[in-house]
Design an enzyme around this catalytic site. Sequence first.
Site, mmCIF file in Angstrom:
data_model
loop_
_atom_site.group_PDB
_atom_site.id
_atom_site.type_symbol
_atom_site.label_atom_id
_atom_site.label_comp_id
_atom_site.label_asym_id
_atom_site.label_seq_id
_atom_site.Cartn_x
_atom_site.Cartn_y
_atom_site.Cartn_z
ATOM 1 N N ASN A 159 0.801 -1.233 0.000
ATOM 2 C CA ASN A 159 0.000 0.000 0.000
ATOM 3 C C ASN A 159 0.834 1.283 0.000
ATOM 4 O O ASN A 159 0.410 2.288 -0.539
ATOM 5 C CB ASN A 159 -1.031 -0.008 1.130
ATOM 6 C CG ASN A 159 -0.426 -0.199 2.489
ATOM 7 O OD1 ASN A 159 0.611 -0.833 2.645
ATOM 8 N ND2 ASN A 159 -1.054 0.359 3.505
ATOM 9 N N PRO A 183 10.062 -6.830 -1.000
ATOM 10 C CA PRO A 183 8.838 -6.039 -1.184
ATOM 11 C C PRO A 183 7.666 -6.925 -1.568
ATOM 12 O O PRO A 183 7.841 -8.099 -1.906
ATOM 13 C CB PRO A 183 9.208 -5.109 -2.345
ATOM 14 C CG PRO A 183 10.306 -5.784 -3.077
ATOM 15 C CD PRO A 183 10.998 -6.724 -2.127
ATOM 16 N N GLY A 232 2.565 -5.951 7.252
ATOM 17 C CA GLY A 232 1.585 -6.612 6.402
ATOM 18 C C GLY A 232 0.394 -7.042 7.227
ATOM 19 O O GLY A 232 0.112 -6.472 8.290
ATOM 20 N N SER A 233 -0.313 -8.051 6.748
ATOM 21 C CA SER A 233 -1.535 -8.480 7.430
ATOM 22 C C SER A 233 -1.187 -9.247 8.715
ATOM 23 O O SER A 233 -0.105 -9.828 8.836
ATOM 24 C CB SER A 233 -2.341 -9.381 6.502
ATOM 25 O OG SER A 233 -1.584 -10.537 6.203
ATOM 26 N N GLU A 254 4.393 -4.916 12.201
ATOM 27 C CA GLU A 254 3.451 -3.795 12.014
ATOM 28 C C GLU A 254 2.297 -4.349 11.196
ATOM 29 O O GLU A 254 2.443 -4.592 9.996
ATOM 30 C CB GLU A 254 4.136 -2.642 11.267
ATOM 31 C CG GLU A 254 5.303 -2.018 11.997
ATOM 32 C CD GLU A 254 4.889 -1.085 13.119
ATOM 33 O OE1 GLU A 254 3.684 -0.822 13.264
ATOM 34 O OE2 GLU A 254 5.783 -0.637 13.853
ATOM 35 N N LEU A 255 1.138 -4.555 11.826
ATOM 36 C CA LEU A 255 0.068 -5.340 11.195
ATOM 37 C C LEU A 255 -1.178 -4.499 10.903
ATOM 38 O O LEU A 255 -1.130 -3.285 10.905
ATOM 39 C CB LEU A 255 -0.247 -6.541 12.081
ATOM 40 C CG LEU A 255 0.985 -7.369 12.478
ATOM 41 C CD1 LEU A 255 0.602 -8.514 13.394
ATOM 42 C CD2 LEU A 255 1.724 -7.901 11.258
ATOM 43 N N CYS A 288 -3.014 1.236 6.668
ATOM 44 C CA CYS A 288 -3.220 0.450 7.898
ATOM 45 C C CYS A 288 -3.976 1.282 8.925
ATOM 46 O O CYS A 288 -4.748 0.760 9.711
ATOM 47 C CB CYS A 288 -1.886 -0.035 8.453
ATOM 48 S SG CYS A 288 -0.710 1.298 8.718
HETATM 49 P P1 NAD Z 1 0.434 -9.482 3.320
HETATM 50 O O1 NAD Z 1 0.512 -9.958 4.720
HETATM 51 O O2 NAD Z 1 -0.392 -10.241 2.367
HETATM 52 O O3 NAD Z 1 1.908 -9.409 2.682
HETATM 53 C C1 NAD Z 1 2.935 -8.648 3.301
HETATM 54 C C2 NAD Z 1 4.281 -9.165 2.828
HETATM 55 O O4 NAD Z 1 4.476 -10.491 3.324
HETATM 56 C C3 NAD Z 1 4.424 -9.260 1.310
HETATM 57 O O5 NAD Z 1 5.724 -8.846 0.947
HETATM 58 C C4 NAD Z 1 4.234 -10.742 1.044
HETATM 59 O O6 NAD Z 1 4.830 -11.210 -0.138
HETATM 60 C C5 NAD Z 1 4.913 -11.327 2.260
HETATM 61 N N1 NAD Z 1 4.541 -12.710 2.568
HETATM 62 C C6 NAD Z 1 3.423 -13.372 2.200
HETATM 63 N N2 NAD Z 1 3.447 -14.632 2.704
HETATM 64 C C7 NAD Z 1 4.594 -14.743 3.405
HETATM 65 C C8 NAD Z 1 5.182 -15.806 4.158
HETATM 66 N N3 NAD Z 1 4.586 -16.988 4.271
HETATM 67 N N4 NAD Z 1 6.380 -15.577 4.751
HETATM 68 C C9 NAD Z 1 6.987 -14.368 4.637
HETATM 69 N N5 NAD Z 1 6.480 -13.340 3.931
HETATM 70 C C10 NAD Z 1 5.300 -13.523 3.319
HETATM 71 O O7 NAD Z 1 -0.028 -7.963 3.408
HETATM 72 P P2 NAD Z 1 -0.397 -7.010 2.194
HETATM 73 O O8 NAD Z 1 -1.694 -7.476 1.611
HETATM 74 O O9 NAD Z 1 0.785 -6.834 1.306
HETATM 75 O O10 NAD Z 1 -0.607 -5.608 2.969
HETATM 76 C C11 NAD Z 1 -1.821 -5.219 3.525
HETATM 77 C C12 NAD Z 1 -1.809 -5.447 5.026
HETATM 78 O O11 NAD Z 1 -0.703 -4.758 5.605
HETATM 79 C C13 NAD Z 1 -3.032 -4.871 5.717
HETATM 80 O O12 NAD Z 1 -3.463 -5.774 6.702
HETATM 81 C C14 NAD Z 1 -2.510 -3.597 6.361
HETATM 82 O O13 NAD Z 1 -3.245 -3.174 7.480
HETATM 83 C C15 NAD Z 1 -1.135 -4.017 6.738
HETATM 84 N N6 NAD Z 1 -0.281 -2.852 6.928
HETATM 85 C C16 NAD Z 1 0.169 -2.549 8.175
HETATM 86 C C17 NAD Z 1 0.943 -1.392 8.370
HETATM 87 C C18 NAD Z 1 1.461 -0.996 9.728
HETATM 88 O O14 NAD Z 1 2.396 -0.199 9.772
HETATM 89 N N7 NAD Z 1 0.900 -1.483 10.823
HETATM 90 C C19 NAD Z 1 1.236 -0.574 7.285
HETATM 91 C C20 NAD Z 1 0.738 -0.929 6.039
HETATM 92 C C21 NAD Z 1 -0.012 -2.066 5.859
#
Ligand code: NAD
Length: 523
Positions: A159, A183, A232-233, A254-255, A288
């Site tokens: 994002n 990334p 990420g999530s 950071e989720l 997020c």
């Molecule tokens: P995601 O969890 O799907 O992916 C995040 C990253 O993890 C990607 O680079 C992905 O390729 C990697 N990944 C996927 N599977 C993995 C595994 N098994 N092992 C290691 N890495 C793996 O998240 P997304 O859809 O890219 O981003 C959206 C989410 O991120 C939302 O939930 C949002 O709230 C969160 N987010 C949090 C913050 C924060 O600072 N708290 C900031 C931005 C986004």
Amino acid sequence: MESATASETAAERGSQDGAAAEAESFEVHRPVDGSTIRSVPIDPPERVAEVVARVRAAQPAWEALGIAGRRRWLERLRDWMLDNEARLADVMQEETGKVRAEAEIEAPFLCGSINYYTEHAAEFLTEETPTPHILPLRVKRLRIVYRPYPVVGVISPWNFPLILAFDDAIPALVAGCAVVIKPSEFTPLSTMELVRAWKEEIGGPDVLDVVNGVGETGGALVDEVDFVQFTGSDRTGKIVMKRAADTLTPVSLELGGKDPLIVLRDADIDRAVNATATGALANTGQICMSIERIYVEEPIYDEFVAKLTDRVRKLRQGIGRGSYDEDLGAMTTPAQAEIVSDHVEDARSKGARILTGGKRKDGSGDWYEATVIADVDHSMKVMTDETFGPVVPVMKVGDAEEAVRMANDSRYGLSASVFAGSNRRGEEVARRIDVGAVNVNDVLTTYFAMGVPMGGWKESGIGFRHASYGIKKFVQPKSIVSPRIKQGKVDPLWFPYTSRRRKFLNRANRFVNARGLRNRLGL
Ligand code: NAD
């Protein structure tokens, strides 16, 4: 060639390691129309191990440069970003579908991050010399020194492709770590461009690199590095934390979030409306810290909802490269657009009123209309699960007590906003919300205020970025204790134990630890 940008989530694909292993590359698409930008080779585990070994070999010389030496390199990265802002924004706009005004905030934000951490690192990481807590230890000099984790792995989402990789990579580099970024497979191109610039145009030391792929590549990075910074999530964050447990590698996560915004009856309604529209819909709701639940006190509910609907209807959706006259871009991934549709349909089927928007836009690409939903409650996904899209659900509450109770009724705890007639009243309510950061009469600002930590409570994360927290997590404290005075051949606590010395030590222990003279003397 196998495409990794299917409609399932990244975590699902990550769990299908076999499938990822067979893929040699993945395609990056333009969200505005679904066309392919280019394919990117997947880095298999062996290649991840090679990259980490290479930057690990270069890290000691990087650490030896000291903060001042590292600062010079990071300032060159800052200046390169300032000179190439438009180029970075072009790459990012293409892979994310952001509007121009939003694509252009990332590089300037990171320039500020470089200045902040290079200017404050010496203060945050300076050696400490605590005073011994008991008199007998006054013969010792106590010191705490900080050493960087040699290699930090940064796994980032789609994002904010640059901010959410480099807002951690920058302090890690300033602290003396080497950094390898993985990334998001949806948006790897901006990060690849900045790392290319570091290597080829700036000629930076070999302590910054990028690896590409999905779950298998991310998992391999977790296995190889000394510290994992994941954004990420929550679902993938838990997978990462479990994997890191195998090697006892520390993590900072950071989720996701489900940020509430409370509007009290004495608030400035127009300001609250404008703030809600921006806080919920900036970056097409894919932040997020997006406002995802609004609780409005009953006496002002109808006026607030009417004004908000009017405000949101006037937002302009679309992308014209180079134009600033647009407010909402595309959804970056097809999977996220499906989640948004699902949440809106769930609310509709349970009796909520869709006041504007409420459907995907026809045509190619991933577009969802800016949507306001009234009369929602906590039986609906749109009030409990992370929507991460352009949806603003508004719920009526009887009073501030109910608003706080509802705000806290969530497994997430990232951040929140409170609108009140006075800042004092707003702060009172802010203190009672179970989240890592609260904006009073404002939205989203806690992220941009580098001097305060940003991080999630509950299932929104572990650890913080920004302020001293944002750099101290990348170093380990090391305690060094040495004599202050000339020492004898034997210390009182060493062998051989004797009853005479033991009795003396017992009396000394009482004298040191008891309070009040009679008690110290055992009388
Ligand atoms: P995601 O969890 O799907 O992916 C995040 C990253 O993890 C990607 O680079 C992905 O390729 C990697 N990944 C996927 N599977 C993995 C595994 N098994 N092992 C290691 N890495 C793996 O998240 P997304 O859809 O890219 O981003 C959206 C989410 O991120 C939302 O939930 C949002 O709230 C969160 N987010 C949090 C913050 C924060 O600072 N708290 C900031 C931005 C986004």
